[in-house]
Design an enzyme around this catalytic site. Structure first.
Site, PDB file in Angstrom:
ATOM      1  N   ALA A  65      27.245 -10.861   9.554  1.00 28.86           N
ATOM      2  CA  ALA A  65      28.700 -10.818   9.674  1.00 28.86           C
ATOM      3  C   ALA A  65      29.263 -11.300   8.339  1.00 28.86           C
ATOM      4  CB  ALA A  65      29.146 -11.730  10.801  1.00 28.86           C
ATOM      5  N   GLY A 108      24.203 -10.744  11.898  1.00 32.14           N
ATOM      6  CA  GLY A 108      24.851  -9.606  12.559  1.00 32.14           C
ATOM      7  C   GLY A 108      24.223  -8.282  12.143  1.00 32.14           C
ATOM      8  N   GLU A 111      21.371  -7.891  14.358  1.00 34.30           N
ATOM      9  CA  GLU A 111      21.910  -7.570  15.690  1.00 34.30           C
ATOM     10  C   GLU A 111      22.365  -6.102  15.746  1.00 34.30           C
ATOM     11  OE1 GLU A 111      24.596 -11.002  15.532  1.00 34.30           O
ATOM     12  OE2 GLU A 111      23.706 -11.670  17.409  1.00 34.30           O
ATOM     13  N   GLU A 131      21.788 -17.625  11.348  1.00 34.57           N
ATOM     14  CA  GLU A 131      23.047 -18.271  11.724  1.00 34.57           C
ATOM     15  C   GLU A 131      22.923 -19.785  11.848  1.00 34.57           C
ATOM     16  OE1 GLU A 131      21.783 -15.558  13.149  1.00 34.57           O
ATOM     17  OE2 GLU A 131      23.350 -14.075  13.567  1.00 34.57           O
TER      18      GLU A 131
END
Ligand code: CO8
Length: 257
Positions: A65, A108, A111, A131
Protein backbone atom coordinates in the site's frame (compact mmCIF):
# COMPACT_ATOMS: atom_id res chain seq x y z
CA UNK A 1 -7.83 6.79 -19.55
CA UNK A 2 -6.35 5.16 -16.46
CA UNK A 3 -3.26 7.02 -15.19
CA UNK A 4 -1.66 4.36 -13.05
CA UNK A 5 -2.21 1.36 -15.35
CA UNK A 6 -1.57 0.35 -18.94
CA UNK A 7 -4.06 -1.96 -20.59
CA UNK A 8 -3.29 -4.04 -23.68
CA UNK A 9 -4.91 -6.85 -25.64
CA UNK A 10 -1.85 -8.95 -26.60
CA UNK A 11 -3.83 -11.97 -27.81
CA UNK A 12 -7.40 -12.94 -28.66
CA UNK A 13 -9.41 -13.18 -25.46
CA UNK A 14 -6.56 -11.94 -23.24
CA UNK A 15 -6.11 -8.58 -21.49
CA UNK A 16 -2.81 -7.51 -19.98
CA UNK A 17 -2.97 -4.93 -17.18
CA UNK A 18 0.36 -3.38 -16.14
CA UNK A 19 0.68 -1.38 -12.92
CA UNK A 20 2.54 1.84 -13.70
CA UNK A 21 3.82 3.83 -10.75
CA UNK A 22 7.54 3.22 -11.23
CA UNK A 23 8.45 6.21 -9.05
CA UNK A 24 7.02 4.36 -6.01
CA UNK A 25 7.63 0.70 -6.98
CA UNK A 26 3.94 0.44 -7.92
CA UNK A 27 2.78 1.21 -4.37
CA UNK A 28 -0.97 0.88 -4.33
CA UNK A 29 -2.71 4.23 -3.98
CA UNK A 30 -6.49 4.51 -3.69
CA UNK A 31 -6.46 5.86 -7.25
CA UNK A 32 -4.54 2.84 -8.57
CA UNK A 33 -6.82 0.35 -6.82
CA UNK A 34 -9.87 2.22 -8.13
CA UNK A 35 -8.54 2.15 -11.68
CA UNK A 36 -7.71 -1.54 -11.38
CA UNK A 37 -11.19 -2.35 -10.07
CA UNK A 38 -12.71 -0.34 -12.94
CA UNK A 39 -10.56 -2.12 -15.56
CA UNK A 40 -11.55 -5.51 -14.18
CA UNK A 41 -15.21 -4.46 -14.32
CA UNK A 42 -14.73 -3.63 -18.02
CA UNK A 43 -13.00 -6.98 -18.58
CA UNK A 44 -15.89 -8.73 -16.83
CA UNK A 45 -18.47 -7.06 -19.06
CA UNK A 46 -16.53 -7.69 -22.26
CA UNK A 47 -17.58 -11.12 -23.59
CA UNK A 48 -14.43 -11.25 -25.75
CA UNK A 49 -12.16 -11.14 -22.67
CA UNK A 50 -11.60 -14.66 -21.36
CA UNK A 51 -8.59 -14.16 -19.04
CA UNK A 52 -6.60 -11.29 -17.57
CA UNK A 53 -2.90 -11.07 -16.75
CA UNK A 54 -1.85 -8.55 -14.11
CA UNK A 55 1.77 -7.48 -13.86
CA UNK A 56 4.05 -4.71 -12.59
CA UNK A 57 7.59 -3.72 -13.57
CA UNK A 58 10.76 -5.81 -13.66
CA UNK A 59 11.78 -4.29 -10.28
CA UNK A 60 8.44 -4.54 -8.48
CA UNK A 61 5.06 -6.12 -8.91
CA UNK A 62 4.01 -3.80 -6.08
CA UNK A 63 5.84 -2.77 -2.89
CA UNK A 64 2.69 -2.49 -0.82
CA UNK A 65 0.00 0.00 0.00
CA UNK A 66 1.23 3.54 -0.56
CA UNK A 67 2.82 4.41 2.79
CA UNK A 68 2.72 8.18 2.13
CA UNK A 69 -1.02 8.01 1.56
CA UNK A 70 -1.50 5.70 4.55
CA UNK A 71 0.36 8.11 6.83
CA UNK A 72 -2.35 10.71 6.24
CA UNK A 73 -5.19 8.45 7.40
CA UNK A 74 -6.28 8.36 11.03
CA UNK A 75 -8.57 5.78 12.62
CA UNK A 76 -11.72 7.28 11.11
CA UNK A 77 -9.97 7.55 7.74
CA UNK A 78 -9.14 3.84 7.88
CA UNK A 79 -12.68 2.99 9.02
CA UNK A 80 -14.15 4.83 6.03
CA UNK A 81 -11.37 3.72 3.69
CA UNK A 82 -12.61 3.71 0.05
CA UNK A 83 -9.96 1.09 -0.77
CA UNK A 84 -12.03 -1.57 0.98
CA UNK A 85 -14.69 -1.33 -1.75
CA UNK A 86 -12.00 -1.48 -4.47
CA UNK A 87 -10.49 -4.62 -2.92
CA UNK A 88 -13.94 -6.23 -2.79
CA UNK A 89 -14.51 -5.50 -6.47
CA UNK A 90 -11.11 -6.98 -7.36
CA UNK A 91 -11.82 -10.09 -5.26
CA UNK A 92 -15.13 -10.71 -7.00
CA UNK A 93 -13.71 -10.68 -10.56
CA UNK A 94 -15.23 -13.87 -12.01
CA UNK A 95 -12.83 -14.55 -14.90
CA UNK A 96 -9.37 -16.11 -14.53
CA UNK A 97 -6.82 -13.63 -13.20
CA UNK A 98 -3.13 -14.49 -13.54
CA UNK A 99 -0.42 -12.54 -11.72
CA UNK A 100 2.98 -12.25 -13.42
CA UNK A 101 5.20 -11.24 -10.52
CA UNK A 102 8.65 -9.71 -10.97
CA UNK A 103 10.73 -8.25 -8.17
CA UNK A 104 9.21 -6.96 -4.92
CA UNK A 105 5.78 -8.31 -4.05
CA UNK A 106 5.23 -6.93 -0.57
CA UNK A 107 2.44 -6.00 1.81
CA UNK A 108 -0.64 -4.92 -0.16
CA UNK A 109 1.27 -5.99 -3.30
CA UNK A 110 1.47 -9.56 -2.03
CA UNK A 111 -2.19 -9.33 -1.01
CA UNK A 112 -3.04 -8.15 -4.52
CA UNK A 113 -1.06 -11.03 -6.08
CA UNK A 114 -3.00 -13.41 -3.85
CA UNK A 115 -6.25 -12.13 -5.38
CA UNK A 116 -5.04 -13.78 -8.60
CA UNK A 117 -6.04 -17.36 -9.36
CA UNK A 118 -2.62 -18.35 -10.70
CA UNK A 119 0.75 -16.81 -9.79
CA UNK A 120 3.83 -16.98 -11.99
CA UNK A 121 6.98 -15.41 -10.54
CA UNK A 122 10.48 -14.64 -11.71
CA UNK A 123 13.33 -16.35 -9.87
CA UNK A 124 14.40 -13.04 -8.29
CA UNK A 125 10.94 -12.15 -7.00
CA UNK A 126 10.34 -11.89 -3.26
CA UNK A 127 7.08 -12.19 -1.39
CA UNK A 128 6.49 -10.69 2.02
CA UNK A 129 4.09 -9.09 4.47
CA UNK A 130 6.34 -6.45 6.10
CA UNK A 131 3.48 -4.49 7.71
CA UNK A 132 4.63 -5.56 11.19
CA UNK A 133 7.72 -3.38 10.67
CA UNK A 134 5.40 -0.37 10.44
CA UNK A 135 3.52 -1.29 13.61
CA UNK A 136 0.51 -2.56 11.66
CA UNK A 137 -0.62 -5.84 10.12
CA UNK A 138 -1.94 -6.98 6.72
CA UNK A 139 -5.34 -5.44 6.03
CA UNK A 140 -6.38 -6.57 2.55
CA UNK A 141 -6.82 -10.28 3.16
CA UNK A 142 -3.17 -11.14 3.81
CA UNK A 143 -3.65 -13.05 7.05
CA UNK A 144 -6.45 -15.15 5.57
CA UNK A 145 -5.22 -15.79 2.03
CA UNK A 146 -1.56 -16.32 2.95
CA UNK A 147 -2.44 -18.92 5.60
CA UNK A 148 -4.64 -20.75 3.10
CA UNK A 149 -1.89 -20.62 0.47
CA UNK A 150 1.20 -21.58 2.48
CA UNK A 151 -0.10 -23.04 5.75
CA UNK A 152 0.01 -21.80 9.32
CA UNK A 153 3.68 -22.01 10.20
CA UNK A 154 5.10 -20.13 7.22
CA UNK A 155 2.25 -17.58 7.22
CA UNK A 156 2.88 -16.86 10.91
CA UNK A 157 6.62 -16.56 10.27
CA UNK A 158 6.14 -14.15 7.35
CA UNK A 159 3.52 -11.96 9.02
CA UNK A 160 5.09 -11.86 12.50
CA UNK A 161 8.72 -11.33 11.42
CA UNK A 162 7.98 -9.29 8.30
CA UNK A 163 10.76 -11.20 6.53
CA UNK A 164 10.15 -12.05 2.85
CA UNK A 165 10.63 -15.37 1.11
CA UNK A 166 12.11 -15.88 -2.35
CA UNK A 167 10.25 -17.20 -5.38
CA UNK A 168 11.50 -20.80 -5.07
CA UNK A 169 10.38 -20.90 -1.44
CA UNK A 170 7.02 -19.43 -2.48
CA UNK A 171 6.68 -22.13 -5.11
CA UNK A 172 7.53 -24.96 -2.70
CA UNK A 173 4.99 -23.53 -0.25
CA UNK A 174 2.24 -23.43 -2.88
CA UNK A 175 1.88 -19.67 -3.26
CA UNK A 176 3.29 -19.68 -6.79
CA UNK A 177 2.66 -22.26 -9.50
CA UNK A 178 5.69 -21.57 -11.72
CA UNK A 179 9.05 -19.80 -11.47
CA UNK A 180 10.59 -18.33 -14.63
CA UNK A 181 13.53 -16.30 -15.82
CA UNK A 182 12.79 -12.59 -15.19
CA UNK A 183 12.40 -11.80 -18.89
CA UNK A 184 9.91 -14.63 -19.42
CA UNK A 185 7.45 -14.08 -16.56
CA UNK A 186 4.88 -12.04 -18.46
CA UNK A 187 5.20 -14.23 -21.56
CA UNK A 188 4.60 -17.39 -19.51
CA UNK A 189 1.57 -15.82 -17.80
CA UNK A 190 0.22 -14.80 -21.22
CA UNK A 191 0.73 -18.35 -22.49
CA UNK A 192 -1.34 -19.69 -19.60
CA UNK A 193 -3.98 -17.02 -20.25
CA UNK A 194 -4.11 -17.93 -23.96
CA UNK A 195 -4.58 -21.61 -23.06
CA UNK A 196 -7.49 -20.73 -20.77
CA UNK A 197 -8.97 -18.31 -23.32
CA UNK A 198 -9.42 -21.23 -25.72
CA UNK A 199 -11.62 -23.21 -23.31
CA UNK A 200 -15.38 -23.04 -22.86
CA UNK A 201 -16.00 -19.79 -20.92
CA UNK A 202 -18.89 -21.08 -18.81
CA UNK A 203 -16.93 -24.17 -17.77
CA UNK A 204 -13.94 -21.96 -16.88
CA UNK A 205 -16.13 -19.61 -14.87
CA UNK A 206 -17.86 -22.34 -12.88
CA UNK A 207 -14.62 -24.29 -12.34
CA UNK A 208 -13.00 -21.14 -10.92
CA UNK A 209 -15.98 -20.56 -8.64
CA UNK A 210 -15.92 -24.16 -7.44
CA UNK A 211 -12.18 -24.06 -6.72
CA UNK A 212 -12.57 -20.84 -4.74
CA UNK A 213 -15.40 -22.44 -2.76
CA UNK A 214 -12.88 -25.03 -1.55
CA UNK A 215 -11.10 -22.23 0.33
CA UNK A 216 -14.23 -20.74 1.86
CA UNK A 217 -16.45 -23.61 2.79
CA UNK A 218 -16.67 -27.08 4.31
CA UNK A 219 -16.18 -30.16 2.11
CA UNK A 220 -19.86 -31.16 1.96
CA UNK A 221 -20.97 -27.68 0.82
CA UNK A 222 -18.11 -27.51 -1.67
CA UNK A 223 -19.00 -30.89 -3.13
CA UNK A 224 -22.66 -29.82 -3.37
CA UNK A 225 -21.64 -26.68 -5.27
CA UNK A 226 -19.44 -28.74 -7.60
CA UNK A 227 -22.30 -31.15 -8.31
CA UNK A 228 -24.69 -28.27 -9.15
CA UNK A 229 -22.13 -26.53 -11.35
CA UNK A 230 -21.31 -29.78 -13.17
CA UNK A 231 -25.01 -30.35 -13.78
CA UNK A 232 -25.56 -26.80 -15.07
CA UNK A 233 -22.81 -27.31 -17.65
CA UNK A 234 -24.69 -30.34 -19.00
CA UNK A 235 -27.16 -27.88 -20.54
CA UNK A 236 -24.60 -25.84 -22.46
CA UNK A 237 -23.96 -25.87 -26.20
CA UNK A 238 -20.22 -25.81 -25.46
CA UNK A 239 -20.42 -29.15 -23.65
CA UNK A 240 -22.14 -30.69 -26.69
CA UNK A 241 -19.52 -29.09 -28.96
CA UNK A 242 -16.61 -30.27 -26.76
CA UNK A 243 -17.78 -33.88 -26.78
CA UNK A 244 -18.67 -33.80 -30.51
CA UNK A 245 -15.26 -32.32 -31.42
CA UNK A 246 -13.49 -35.06 -29.44
CA UNK A 247 -15.46 -37.75 -31.26
CA UNK A 248 -14.83 -36.12 -34.65
CA UNK A 249 -11.12 -35.72 -33.82
CA UNK A 250 -11.07 -31.93 -34.37
CA UNK A 251 -10.54 -28.83 -32.23
CA UNK A 252 -13.71 -27.60 -30.50
CA UNK A 253 -15.12 -24.19 -31.32
CA UNK A 254 -16.58 -22.83 -28.13
CA UNK A 255 -19.05 -19.96 -28.20
CA UNK A 256 -19.74 -19.32 -24.54
CA UNK A 257 -23.30 -20.62 -24.81
N1 CO8 B 1 4.62 3.21 -0.45
C1 CO8 B 1 5.04 4.38 -0.96
N2 CO8 B 1 6.24 4.54 -1.58
C2 CO8 B 1 7.04 3.45 -1.65
C3 CO8 B 1 6.67 2.19 -1.15
C4 CO8 B 1 5.38 2.09 -0.51
N3 CO8 B 1 4.91 0.93 -0.05
N4 CO8 B 1 7.67 1.31 -1.38
C5 CO8 B 1 8.64 2.00 -2.02
N5 CO8 B 1 8.26 3.29 -2.19
C6 CO8 B 1 9.03 4.38 -2.82
C7 CO8 B 1 10.19 4.84 -1.94
O1 CO8 B 1 9.74 5.75 -0.95
C8 CO8 B 1 11.11 5.46 -2.97
O2 CO8 B 1 10.62 6.74 -3.31
P1 CO8 B 1 11.63 8.02 -3.24
O3 CO8 B 1 12.68 7.74 -4.27
O4 CO8 B 1 10.74 9.19 -3.58
O5 CO8 B 1 12.19 8.06 -1.84
C9 CO8 B 1 10.89 4.58 -4.21
O6 CO8 B 1 9.65 3.90 -4.00
C10 CO8 B 1 11.99 3.55 -4.40
O7 CO8 B 1 12.07 2.81 -3.18
P2 CO8 B 1 13.47 2.53 -2.41
O8 CO8 B 1 14.45 3.65 -2.67
O9 CO8 B 1 13.16 2.23 -0.99
O10 CO8 B 1 13.97 1.22 -3.21
P3 CO8 B 1 14.93 0.09 -2.65
O11 CO8 B 1 15.25 -0.77 -3.82
O12 CO8 B 1 16.05 0.65 -1.86
O13 CO8 B 1 14.02 -0.75 -1.60
C11 CO8 B 1 11.99 -1.89 -0.88
C12 CO8 B 1 12.89 -1.47 -2.07
C13 CO8 B 1 12.75 -2.88 0.00
C14 CO8 B 1 10.75 -2.54 -1.47
C15 CO8 B 1 11.64 -0.64 -0.03
O14 CO8 B 1 11.17 0.38 -0.89
C16 CO8 B 1 10.56 -0.90 0.99
O15 CO8 B 1 10.84 -1.48 2.04
N6 CO8 B 1 9.30 -0.46 0.70
C17 CO8 B 1 8.19 -0.58 1.64
C18 CO8 B 1 7.66 -1.98 1.69
C19 CO8 B 1 6.55 -2.09 2.70
O16 CO8 B 1 6.72 -1.86 3.88
N7 CO8 B 1 5.34 -2.45 2.23
C20 CO8 B 1 4.17 -2.58 3.07
C21 CO8 B 1 3.40 -1.33 3.08
S1 CO8 B 1 2.00 -1.37 4.22
C22 CO8 B 1 0.82 -2.27 3.39
O17 CO8 B 1 1.00 -2.70 2.30
C23 CO8 B 1 -0.51 -2.46 4.13
C24 CO8 B 1 -1.61 -2.96 3.23
C25 CO8 B 1 -2.94 -2.76 3.90
C26 CO8 B 1 -4.07 -2.63 2.88
C27 CO8 B 1 -5.37 -2.23 3.54
C28 CO8 B 1 -6.39 -1.72 2.51
C29 CO8 B 1 -7.74 -1.45 3.09
Amino acid sequence: MPRTLAVQAPAAGVRLITLQRPEALNALTTELLGELAAELALAEQDAETRAVVLTGSRKAFAAGADIKEMAERDLVGILEDPRVAHWQRIASFPKPLIAAVNGFCLGGGCELAMHADILVADEDACFGQPEINLGIMPGAGGTQRLLRAVGKSLAMQMVLTGQPIDARHAQRAGLVSEVTLPELTVERALEIARAIAGKAPLAVRLAKEALLKAQDTDLASGLRFERHAFTVLAGTADRAEGIRAFQEKRRPEFTGR
